[in-house]
Design a protein around this motif. Structure first.
Motif, PDB file in Angstrom:
ATOM      1  N   PRO A 170      22.772  18.640  -6.059  1.00 53.54           N
ATOM      2  CA  PRO A 170      22.725  19.663  -5.396  1.00 53.54           C
ATOM      3  C   PRO A 170      21.168  20.251  -5.399  1.00 53.54           C
ATOM      4  O   PRO A 170      20.727  20.748  -4.360  1.00 53.54           O
ATOM      5  N   ASP A 171      20.550  20.130  -6.626  1.00 57.20           N
ATOM      6  CA  ASP A 171      19.134  20.323  -6.822  1.00 57.20           C
ATOM      7  C   ASP A 171      18.421  19.042  -6.650  1.00 57.20           C
ATOM      8  O   ASP A 171      17.031  19.013  -6.995  1.00 57.20           O
ATOM      9  N   GLY A 172      18.899  17.888  -6.073  1.00 53.15           N
ATOM     10  CA  GLY A 172      18.086  16.609  -5.973  1.00 53.15           C
ATOM     11  C   GLY A 172      17.006  16.650  -4.917  1.00 53.15           C
ATOM     12  O   GLY A 172      17.106  17.400  -3.970  1.00 53.15           O
ATOM     13  N   VAL A 173      15.921  15.878  -5.083  1.00 56.41           N
ATOM     14  CA  VAL A 173      14.899  15.630  -4.248  1.00 56.41           C
ATOM     15  C   VAL A 173      14.616  14.199  -4.030  1.00 56.41           C
ATOM     16  O   VAL A 173      14.450  13.250  -5.081  1.00 56.41           O
ATOM     17  N   ALA A 174      14.401  13.799  -2.685  1.00 58.39           N
ATOM     18  CA  ALA A 174      13.958  12.419  -2.621  1.00 58.39           C
ATOM     19  C   ALA A 174      12.492  12.551  -1.846  1.00 58.39           C
ATOM     20  O   ALA A 174      12.165  13.403  -1.320  1.00 58.39           O
ATOM     21  N   HIS A 175      11.934  11.451  -2.294  1.00 52.78           N
ATOM     22  CA  HIS A 175      10.466  11.146  -1.787  1.00 52.78           C
ATOM     23  C   HIS A 175      10.460   9.969  -1.101  1.00 52.78           C
ATOM     24  O   HIS A 175      10.601   8.918  -1.742  1.00 52.78           O
ATOM     25  N   LEU A 176       9.995  10.076   0.325  1.00 49.83           N
ATOM     26  CA  LEU A 176      10.044   8.613   0.933  1.00 49.83           C
ATOM     27  C   LEU A 176       8.554   8.430   1.408  1.00 49.83           C
ATOM     28  O   LEU A 176       7.863   9.446   1.829  1.00 49.83           O
ATOM     29  N   VAL A 177       8.249   7.202   1.625  1.00 49.47           N
ATOM     30  CA  VAL A 177       6.948   6.893   1.985  1.00 49.47           C
ATOM     31  C   VAL A 177       7.003   6.072   3.362  1.00 49.47           C
ATOM     32  O   VAL A 177       7.954   5.098   3.218  1.00 49.47           O
ATOM     33  N   VAL A 178       6.652   6.502   4.396  1.00 48.78           N
ATOM     34  CA  VAL A 178       6.544   6.114   5.818  1.00 48.78           C
ATOM     35  C   VAL A 178       5.511   6.028   6.645  1.00 48.78           C
ATOM     36  O   VAL A 178       4.742   6.937   6.572  1.00 48.78           O
ATOM     37  N   GLN A 179       5.146   4.701   7.259  1.00 55.77           N
ATOM     38  CA  GLN A 179       3.677   4.531   7.911  1.00 55.77           C
ATOM     39  C   GLN A 179       3.948   5.596   9.071  1.00 55.77           C
ATOM     40  O   GLN A 179       5.168   5.665  10.001  1.00 55.77           O
ATOM     41  N   LYS A 180       3.098   6.360   9.558  1.00 56.72           N
ATOM     42  CA  LYS A 180       2.981   6.884  10.906  1.00 56.72           C
ATOM     43  C   LYS A 180       3.408   6.433  12.041  1.00 56.72           C
ATOM     44  O   LYS A 180       4.189   6.653  12.803  1.00 56.72           O
ATOM     45  N   HIS A 181       2.767   5.166  12.230  1.00 59.41           N
ATOM     46  CA  HIS A 181       3.335   4.322  13.447  1.00 59.41           C
ATOM     47  C   HIS A 181       4.321   3.651  13.496  1.00 59.41           C
ATOM     48  O   HIS A 181       4.895   3.299  14.293  1.00 59.41           O
ATOM     49  N   LEU A 182       5.059   3.612  12.376  1.00 62.40           N
ATOM     50  CA  LEU A 182       6.220   3.231  12.338  1.00 62.40           C
ATOM     51  C   LEU A 182       7.464   4.513  12.401  1.00 62.40           C
ATOM     52  O   LEU A 182       8.613   4.189  11.978  1.00 62.40           O
ATOM     53  N   GLY A 183       7.309   5.650  12.667  1.00 61.36           N
ATOM     54  CA  GLY A 183       7.905   6.838  13.076  1.00 61.36           C
ATOM     55  C   GLY A 183       8.125   7.668  11.793  1.00 61.36           C
ATOM     56  O   GLY A 183       9.194   8.467  11.725  1.00 61.36           O
ATOM     57  N   VAL A 217       0.696  -1.345   0.102  1.00 65.24           N
ATOM     58  CA  VAL A 217       0.153  -0.115  -0.035  1.00 65.24           C
ATOM     59  C   VAL A 217       0.788   1.236  -0.006  1.00 65.24           C
ATOM     60  O   VAL A 217       0.587   2.255  -0.597  1.00 65.24           O
ATOM     61  N   GLY A 218       1.886   1.195   0.618  1.00 63.83           N
ATOM     62  CA  GLY A 218       2.852   2.450   0.814  1.00 63.83           C
ATOM     63  C   GLY A 218       3.312   2.721  -0.449  1.00 63.83           C
ATOM     64  O   GLY A 218       3.338   4.009  -1.006  1.00 63.83           O
ATOM     65  N   THR A 219       3.964   1.617  -1.214  1.00 60.67           N
ATOM     66  CA  THR A 219       4.409   1.958  -2.335  1.00 60.67           C
ATOM     67  C   THR A 219       3.533   2.289  -3.527  1.00 60.67           C
ATOM     68  O   THR A 219       3.852   3.307  -4.200  1.00 60.67           O
ATOM     69  N   ARG A 220       2.327   1.995  -3.803  1.00 61.66           N
ATOM     70  CA  ARG A 220       1.270   2.503  -4.370  1.00 61.66           C
ATOM     71  C   ARG A 220       0.818   3.916  -3.983  1.00 61.66           C
ATOM     72  O   ARG A 220       0.940   4.855  -4.723  1.00 61.66           O
ATOM     73  N   ILE A 221       0.894   4.353  -2.653  1.00 60.69           N
ATOM     74  CA  ILE A 221       0.636   5.587  -2.331  1.00 60.69           C
ATOM     75  C   ILE A 221       1.649   6.531  -2.761  1.00 60.69           C
ATOM     76  O   ILE A 221       1.380   7.663  -3.400  1.00 60.69           O
ATOM     77  N   LEU A 222       3.097   6.202  -2.577  1.00 62.07           N
ATOM     78  CA  LEU A 222       3.939   6.730  -3.000  1.00 62.07           C
ATOM     79  C   LEU A 222       4.040   7.029  -4.807  1.00 62.07           C
ATOM     80  O   LEU A 222       4.046   8.275  -5.184  1.00 62.07           O
ATOM     81  N   LEU A 223       3.617   6.154  -5.349  1.00 60.16           N
ATOM     82  CA  LEU A 223       3.812   6.142  -6.833  1.00 60.16           C
ATOM     83  C   LEU A 223       2.503   7.085  -7.435  1.00 60.16           C
ATOM     84  O   LEU A 223       2.521   7.662  -8.432  1.00 60.16           O
ATOM     85  N   GLU A 224       1.543   7.127  -6.718  1.00 61.71           N
ATOM     86  CA  GLU A 224       0.164   7.949  -6.964  1.00 61.71           C
ATOM     87  C   GLU A 224       0.242   9.229  -6.443  1.00 61.71           C
ATOM     88  O   GLU A 224      -0.456  10.243  -6.945  1.00 61.71           O
ATOM     89  N   SER A 225       1.189   9.777  -5.610  1.00 67.67           N
ATOM     90  CA  SER A 225       1.449  10.950  -5.113  1.00 67.67           C
ATOM     91  C   SER A 225       2.473  12.042  -5.625  1.00 67.67           C
ATOM     92  O   SER A 225       2.549  13.053  -5.527  1.00 67.67           O
ATOM     93  N   VAL A 226       3.738  11.223  -5.842  1.00 69.36           N
ATOM     94  CA  VAL A 226       4.820  11.881  -6.398  1.00 69.36           C
ATOM     95  C   VAL A 226       4.833  12.708  -7.430  1.00 69.36           C
ATOM     96  O   VAL A 226       3.981  12.251  -8.405  1.00 69.36           O
ATOM     97  N   PRO A 227       5.221  13.812  -7.670  1.00 73.94           N
ATOM     98  CA  PRO A 227       5.379  14.584  -9.048  1.00 73.94           C
ATOM     99  C   PRO A 227       6.463  13.730 -10.044  1.00 73.94           C
ATOM    100  O   PRO A 227       7.200  12.985  -9.357  1.00 73.94           O
ATOM    101  N   PRO A 228       6.218  13.817 -11.375  1.00 69.98           N
ATOM    102  CA  PRO A 228       6.874  13.235 -12.279  1.00 69.98           C
ATOM    103  C   PRO A 228       8.665  13.385 -12.022  1.00 69.98           C
ATOM    104  O   PRO A 228       8.926  14.521 -11.479  1.00 69.98           O
ATOM    105  N   PRO A 229       9.265  12.360 -12.066  1.00 66.54           N
ATOM    106  CA  PRO A 229      10.804  12.560 -11.879  1.00 66.54           C
ATOM    107  C   PRO A 229      11.553  13.405 -13.033  1.00 66.54           C
ATOM    108  O   PRO A 229      10.710  13.615 -13.925  1.00 66.54           O
ATOM    109  N   PRO A 230      12.539  13.609 -12.862  1.00 66.04           N
ATOM    110  CA  PRO A 230      13.358  14.446 -13.830  1.00 66.04           C
ATOM    111  C   PRO A 230      13.359  13.669 -15.054  1.00 66.04           C
ATOM    112  O   PRO A 230      13.492  12.524 -14.868  1.00 66.04           O
ATOM    113  N   SER A 231      13.317  14.372 -16.125  1.00 56.26           N
ATOM    114  CA  SER A 231      13.221  13.541 -17.456  1.00 56.26           C
ATOM    115  C   SER A 231      14.399  12.976 -17.813  1.00 56.26           C
ATOM    116  O   SER A 231      14.551  12.072 -18.589  1.00 56.26           O
ATOM    117  N   GLY A 232      15.592  13.267 -17.149  1.00 60.78           N
ATOM    118  CA  GLY A 232      17.048  12.828 -17.468  1.00 60.78           C
ATOM    119  C   GLY A 232      17.870  12.637 -16.275  1.00 60.78           C
ATOM    120  O   GLY A 232      17.421  12.849 -15.174  1.00 60.78           O
TER     121      GLY A 232
END
Length: 204
Positions: free
Chosen positions: A152-165, A43-58
């Motif tokens: 330097p201009d990179g961004v990470a998106h992480l999905v984490v359950q609330k009850h797991l911290g 479920v977390g993976t699916r939520i991540l993939l449905e929520s994040v903006p498109p990745p950089p094109s290259g």
């Protein structure tokens, strides 16, 4: 008991498959025992993939903890000119991810063990459903290792359950110099957006 974060799972092979259906793609993925969420896309993976903006094109993109590849293959499909590094400590997962990328004709996925990524590669984006259950110390060590390789201009998106911290992880990341904010929340999962450290901000 075998864990999906072991390098070489001792559980007997039990091949299977799952489907990942998103608005922009439909993938059938091989799975096996001894890998994360082998019976369905987490479920977390699916939520991540449905929520994040498109990745950089290259450039170079990272799926940290790729499992059998749902995140890496989605990144590769959405950014066909980019190179997607799909890494995991679990070698069975890496093999599955590589096979799934070939089956999907996604030649821009490079699936490999975490220790095999060339040290000079810097990532424009990191997407991850990190292995929280490895323990806090190991989690912090893993994130420090890979977030330090954001461009330097990179961004990470992480999905984490609330009850797991998720909230404590967000505080820790900010304290360590990675500006972090919660950008989505759904079904007890949080999506954290993590920016690269400022070049003027020394590692703490």
């Amino acid at each position: 008991m075998a864990h999906y974060f072991e390098e070489r799972p001792e559980t007997a092979d039990r091949p299977g498959s799952v489907t990942l259906v998103l608005p922009d793609l439909h993938l059938k993925l091989e799975t096996d025992s001894g890998v994360f969420s082998a019976e369905r896309v987490d479920v977390g993976t699916r939520i991540l993939l449905e929520s994040v903006p498109p990745p950089p094109s290259g450039g170079d993109l990272l799926d940290l903890g790729c499992g059998y590849g749902p995140i890496a293959l989605t990144m590769a499909s959405r950014a066909p000119e980019a190179t997607v590094w799909a890494v995991d400590v679990n070698r069975r997962s890496v093999e599955l991810c590589a096979r799934n990328a070939r089956s999907a004709s996604l030649g821009n996925v490079r699936a490999m063990h975490v220790d095999e990524v060339p040290p000079q590669v810097r990532f424009s984006a990191i997407w991850s459903n990190p292995a929280i259950r490895i323990g806090k110390a190991a989690m912090h060590e893993m994130l420090t290792r890979w977030l330090s390789r954001l461009a330097p201009d990179g961004v990470a998106h992480l999905v984490v359950q609330k009850h797991l911290g998720s909230d404590s992880l967000q505080r820790w990341l900010n304290e360590r110099g990675w500006p972090t904010e919660r950008v989505a929340s759904r079904s007890a999962y949080r999506i954290l957006r993590v920016q690269a450290r400022s070049q003027a901000d020394p590692a703490r």
